[in-house]
Scaffold this motif. Structure first.
Motif, short mmCIF file in Angstrom:
data_model
loop_
_atom_site.label_atom_id
_atom_site.label_comp_id
_atom_site.label_asym_id
_atom_site.label_seq_id
_atom_site.Cartn_x
_atom_site.Cartn_y
_atom_site.Cartn_z
N GLN A 202 4.70 19.63 0.08
CA GLN A 202 5.83 20.32 0.70
C GLN A 202 7.01 19.41 1.01
N GLN A 203 6.76 18.25 1.59
CA GLN A 203 7.87 17.36 1.96
C GLN A 203 8.62 16.85 0.74
N ILE B 171 5.42 9.04 -2.70
CA ILE B 171 5.93 10.35 -2.26
C ILE B 171 4.97 11.05 -1.30
N ASP B 172 5.43 12.22 -0.82
CA ASP B 172 4.67 13.17 0.01
C ASP B 172 4.51 12.70 1.46
N ARG B 173 4.53 13.70 2.32
CA ARG B 173 4.19 13.60 3.74
C ARG B 173 5.27 12.98 4.61
N GLY C 225 0.80 -1.22 0.00
CA GLY C 225 0.00 0.00 0.00
C GLY C 225 0.83 1.27 0.00
N ASP C 226 0.16 2.40 0.14
CA ASP C 226 0.75 3.73 0.02
C ASP C 226 1.92 3.90 0.99
N VAL C 227 3.11 4.15 0.45
CA VAL C 227 4.32 4.25 1.26
C VAL C 227 4.50 5.65 1.85
N HIS C 228 4.22 6.68 1.08
CA HIS C 228 4.30 8.07 1.52
C HIS C 228 5.60 8.39 2.27
#
Length: 327
Positions: free
Chosen positions: A109-110, A49-51, A10-13
């Motif tokens: 932003q991250q 990506i992100d967070r 799932g979403d790695v972020h």
């Protein structure tokens, strides 16, 4: 490699440390810098990506696996958002496909900060993101980030001849209500309904929302509460409103007779398990100290609760911090 099974993640972020832990837990080992398994491959569900705190490391790990033939990946809405945010508008000098509003910048932003020192890598990843497939269909199962919309996918295949976008598609996807916009909105963000009476919800992450995410597998829902699919509940006075004929036009149904389907995107909570007998959502809010989840698919024809494996991110972060403090 003779692939005997797939591990869908799932979403790695940007949770690269948790991703390494999860891969190790499933028997993957680094060989020549790439995580490999003797009989299995990974399928990443998008939103690498992100967070999170280690976005660049997560990107490197995932891309190396994909390019070495050890993994597949589909595009997530966050990769698409970043691609549009960084792509100049072809007809409006000084503007971008995704407007540079405070809200859009906050989401990215991250990623912007962590990749900023690596300008060459930024451009390279933008090119890579554009080449990611929007969906993957195997003989027994399907993978898409948020929603399998068969009509849109069939039309996309007819017009674009596969499962990847090109530059012209990307440009057109920024035109609201175009076919290309609808493809990206449905496949990468899912189905949704507008809140009645122009009401606004403030979600737990502080965003003001006029729409709510909906289930796309309900055969005969009657009330708004029957279709809501997001961590934030609807306000009580809206939840029991009947679904109108106009709202029903925006709902679809992925039936139980369809192939197994694996999605991410929806920030689920609690113990990982099937959404329906043939749908698994494997996004369990890893970056919010939830769980980074995988589903270990073999030859089953229904989603089995015992095939979910995960890393408890809050526990892993606590242990990592303890190790740093002790060193």
């Amino acid at each position: 490699m003779n692939c005997q099974g797939y591990d869908l993640i799932g979403d790695v972020h940007g949770c690269a440390l948790s991703l390494r832990t999860l891969l190790a837990r499933m028997g993957y080992r680094q060989v020549n810098g790439v995580y490999r398994h003797p009989q299995r491959k990974v399928i990443f569900i998008g939103d690498i990506i992100d967070r999170g705190p280690h976005i660049r490391e997560a990107l490197q790990l995932v891309r190396e696996m994909v390019e070495a033939g050890q993994a597949h990946i589909v595009m997530g809405n966050h990769e698409y958002n970043y691609l549009c945010y960084m792509t100049p508008h072809p007809d409006r000098p000084g503007e971008y496909l995704r407007t540079h509003t405070p809200r859009h910048q906050r989401i990215l932003q991250q990623t912007l900060e962590q990749l900023a020192p690596y300008e060459g890598e930024q451009e390279d990843y933008l090119n890579w993101f554009q080449q990611l497939p929007l969906f993957i269909e195997f003989e027994r199962f399907r993978v898409v980030h948020a929603c399998w919309h068969q009509d849109l996918i069939d039309r996309f295949r007819r017009q674009y001849g596969g499962n990847r976008i090109d530059r012209e598609f990307l440009y057109r996807s920024a035109v609201e209500d175009s076919f290309e916009w609808e493809v990206m909105d449905r496949l990468l963000r899912g189905t949704h309904l507008k809140l009645p009476n122009n009401e606004v919800m403030v979600s737990k992450d502080g965003f003001r929302r006029r729409f709510f995410r909906t289930k796309f597998w309900m055969a005969a829902p009657q009330y708004l509460v029957d279709v809501v699919f997001q961590p934030d509940p609807l306000p009580a006075h809206l939840a029991r409103l009947p679904i109108s004929a106009e709202q029903r036009k925006d709902l679809i149904c992925y039936g139980e007779q369809e192939k197994l389907l694996f999605i991410g995107h929806y920030w689920r909570q609690g113990a990982p398990g099937p959404v329906t007998p043939n749908i698994a959502c494997i996004d369990y809010s890893a970056v919010k100290y939830g769980k980074l989840v995988a589903y270990r698919l073999d030859d089953e024809t229904r989603v089995l609760p015992e095939k979910f494996v995960w890393v408890d991110v809050a526990r892993e972060v606590h242990l990592a911090n303890a190790e740093v403090g002790a060193s």
